[in-house]
Write a protein that holds these residues in place. Structure first.
Motif, PDB file in Angstrom:
ATOM      1  N   ASP A  15      -3.082  -1.691  -8.484  1.00 42.31           N
ATOM      2  CA  ASP A  15      -4.422  -1.318  -8.878  1.00 42.31           C
ATOM      3  C   ASP A  15      -4.422   0.212  -9.058  1.00 42.31           C
ATOM      4  O   ASP A  15      -3.503   0.892  -8.617  1.00 42.31           O
ATOM      5  N   VAL A  16      -5.471   0.744  -9.688  1.00 47.42           N
ATOM      6  CA  VAL A  16      -5.495   2.192  -9.923  1.00 47.42           C
ATOM      7  C   VAL A  16      -6.439   2.904  -8.956  1.00 47.42           C
ATOM      8  O   VAL A  16      -6.015   3.534  -7.996  1.00 47.42           O
ATOM      9  N   ASP A  49     -16.877  -1.217  -8.645  1.00 52.20           N
ATOM     10  CA  ASP A  49     -15.882  -2.086  -9.267  1.00 52.20           C
ATOM     11  C   ASP A  49     -14.507  -1.443  -9.419  1.00 52.20           C
ATOM     12  O   ASP A  49     -13.859  -1.581 -10.447  1.00 52.20           O
ATOM     13  N   ASN A  50     -14.065  -0.733  -8.382  1.00 62.98           N
ATOM     14  CA  ASN A  50     -12.733  -0.102  -8.405  1.00 62.98           C
ATOM     15  C   ASN A  50     -12.526   0.812  -9.598  1.00 62.98           C
ATOM     16  O   ASN A  50     -11.401   1.039 -10.018  1.00 62.98           O
ATOM     17  N   GLY A 243      -3.242  -3.369  -3.925  1.00 66.21           N
ATOM     18  CA  GLY A 243      -4.593  -3.025  -4.362  1.00 66.21           C
ATOM     19  C   GLY A 243      -5.502  -2.745  -3.187  1.00 66.21           C
ATOM     20  O   GLY A 243      -5.044  -2.565  -2.056  1.00 66.21           O
ATOM     21  N   ASN A 244      -6.813  -2.722  -3.452  1.00 71.33           N
ATOM     22  CA  ASN A 244      -7.752  -2.421  -2.363  1.00 71.33           C
ATOM     23  C   ASN A 244      -9.018  -3.278  -2.424  1.00 71.33           C
ATOM     24  O   ASN A 244     -10.069  -2.861  -1.961  1.00 71.33           O
ATOM     25  N   ASP A 245      -8.882  -4.478  -2.974  1.00 72.05           N
ATOM     26  CA  ASP A 245     -10.003  -5.417  -3.011  1.00 72.05           C
ATOM     27  C   ASP A 245      -9.484  -6.791  -2.606  1.00 72.05           C
ATOM     28  O   ASP A 245      -8.540  -7.302  -3.214  1.00 72.05           O
ATOM     29  N   PHE A 246     -10.096  -7.388  -1.578  1.00 72.29           N
ATOM     30  CA  PHE A 246      -9.561  -8.633  -1.037  1.00 72.29           C
ATOM     31  C   PHE A 246      -9.521  -9.746  -2.082  1.00 72.29           C
ATOM     32  O   PHE A 246      -8.500 -10.410  -2.257  1.00 72.29           O
ATOM     33  N   GLU A 247     -10.656  -9.969  -2.773  1.00 69.45           N
ATOM     34  CA  GLU A 247     -10.704 -11.063  -3.744  1.00 69.45           C
ATOM     35  C   GLU A 247      -9.853 -10.759  -4.979  1.00 69.45           C
ATOM     36  O   GLU A 247      -9.040 -11.580  -5.402  1.00 69.45           O
TER      37      GLU A 247
END
Length: 304
Positions: A15-16, A49-50, A243-247
């Motif tokens: 992820d960025v 939203d990242n 990344g840094n979002d569970f879903e």
């Protein structure tokens, strides 16, 4: 871990924002898992939203751009910008999913979103002013004024590169990350593939965007000194997603067959929840290097 449980990894997808790249100059960050439902607007800042971080400060980039272009906003209009942005972003996502995919340019998508945000905030602008304010906002969000690489990002990419691991990006974003932002931050040269929701037409956690990452990474294996043109096809279990979002980053990647870990840089309690739900969670990318060794993963250039 241990020698008997070695697992070869041939690619890493990342992820960025929040993983490799941070918003510059923030004073406090509050991670919001889903800005569309349940925004806590009493906090000073939020992450959306990242992708972009927005702050409810007087220095807000949107208000600053408006002022620069001669559009005066009242304090209540400035204060409403984060809430207005979340609504404008949601509306634009619904009307034109995946940043417009192939129906419009990313710049057109953001023009619609930014102007709608200011409209919802109560700004009164002529068409010319709208265009000038948008252009300034768009330029700022492609500059060092808004982005910086986390200090461990480039060393991590170098570490992976030395081990012959193909690295790339999987992001719910438009291609400007790859065209200008990541190169500006000196991160692009060690990234072999970049997969953006705008180009693929689906977003994480969709299996399709992770499948697109496998397809994007595979040709680079054939170019590597270790594997060459006879490289076996890349399979999802040989890819680690970070990344840094569970879903979006953990469940999405695991369901696509990837290995997956999460980075908890903001330490606001979410990381503990992710651990309870079964995800490997680390403070930074240096911890991921240690995890790599501990779990018995080996890269293409590692022997044994």
């Amino acid at each position: 871990g241990g020698g008997g449980g070695r697992r070869r990894l041939r690619a890493i997808s990342m992820d960025v924002t929040g993983t490799m790249v941070q918003f510059s100059g923030r004073v406090e960050v509050r991670r919001v898992a889903s800005f569309i439902s349940g925004l806590n607007l009493s906090r000073l800042s939020l992450i959306l939203d990242n992708f972009f971080y927005f702050t409810a400060y007087k220095q807000d980039h949107y208000a600053g751009a408006a002022k620069w272009c001669g559009v005066e906003l009242t304090q209540s209009e400035v204060d409403s910008i984060p809430r207005s942005f979340s609504q404008a972003y949601k509306e634009t996502c619904v009307a034109h999913p995946c940043f417009g995919n192939d129906s419009m340019s990313a710049k057109q998508w953001w023009r619609h979103c930014v102007i709608r945000c200011l409209e919802l905030s109560g700004a009164k602008m002529t068409r010319d002013q709208e265009e000038r304010v948008f252009q300034r906002v768009y330029s700022i969000f492609g500059s060092h004024a808004t982005y910086a690489a986390f200090p461990d990002a480039r060393p991590f990419l170098k570490w992976a590169h030395r081990r012959g691991i193909i690295c790339g990006v999987v992001s719910n974003a438009d291609e400007r990350y790859g065209d200008s932002i990541l190169p500006m931050l000196d991160l692009a040269d060690k990234l072999s593939f970049m997969v953006f929701s705008k180009e693929v037409g689906v977003e994480k956690p969709s299996r399709q965007i992770y499948e697109a990452a496998v397809h994007a990474a595979e040709p680079w294996l054939m170019r590597s000194a270790r594997w060459g043109p006879d490289a076996a096809p890349l399979i999802p279990s040989e890819v680690l997603h970070i990344g840094n979002d569970f879903e979006k980053d953990y469940l999405g990647a695991k369901e696509a067959g990837f290995q997956a870990v999460l980075i908890d840089r903001f330490k606001n309690g979410e990381g503990e929840e992710w651990k309870e739900r079964g995800a490997p969670v680390f403070s930074d990318l240096i911890d991921v290097v240690e995890y790599f060794a501990r779990e018995g993963f080996i890269g293409p250039n590692d022997h044994g």
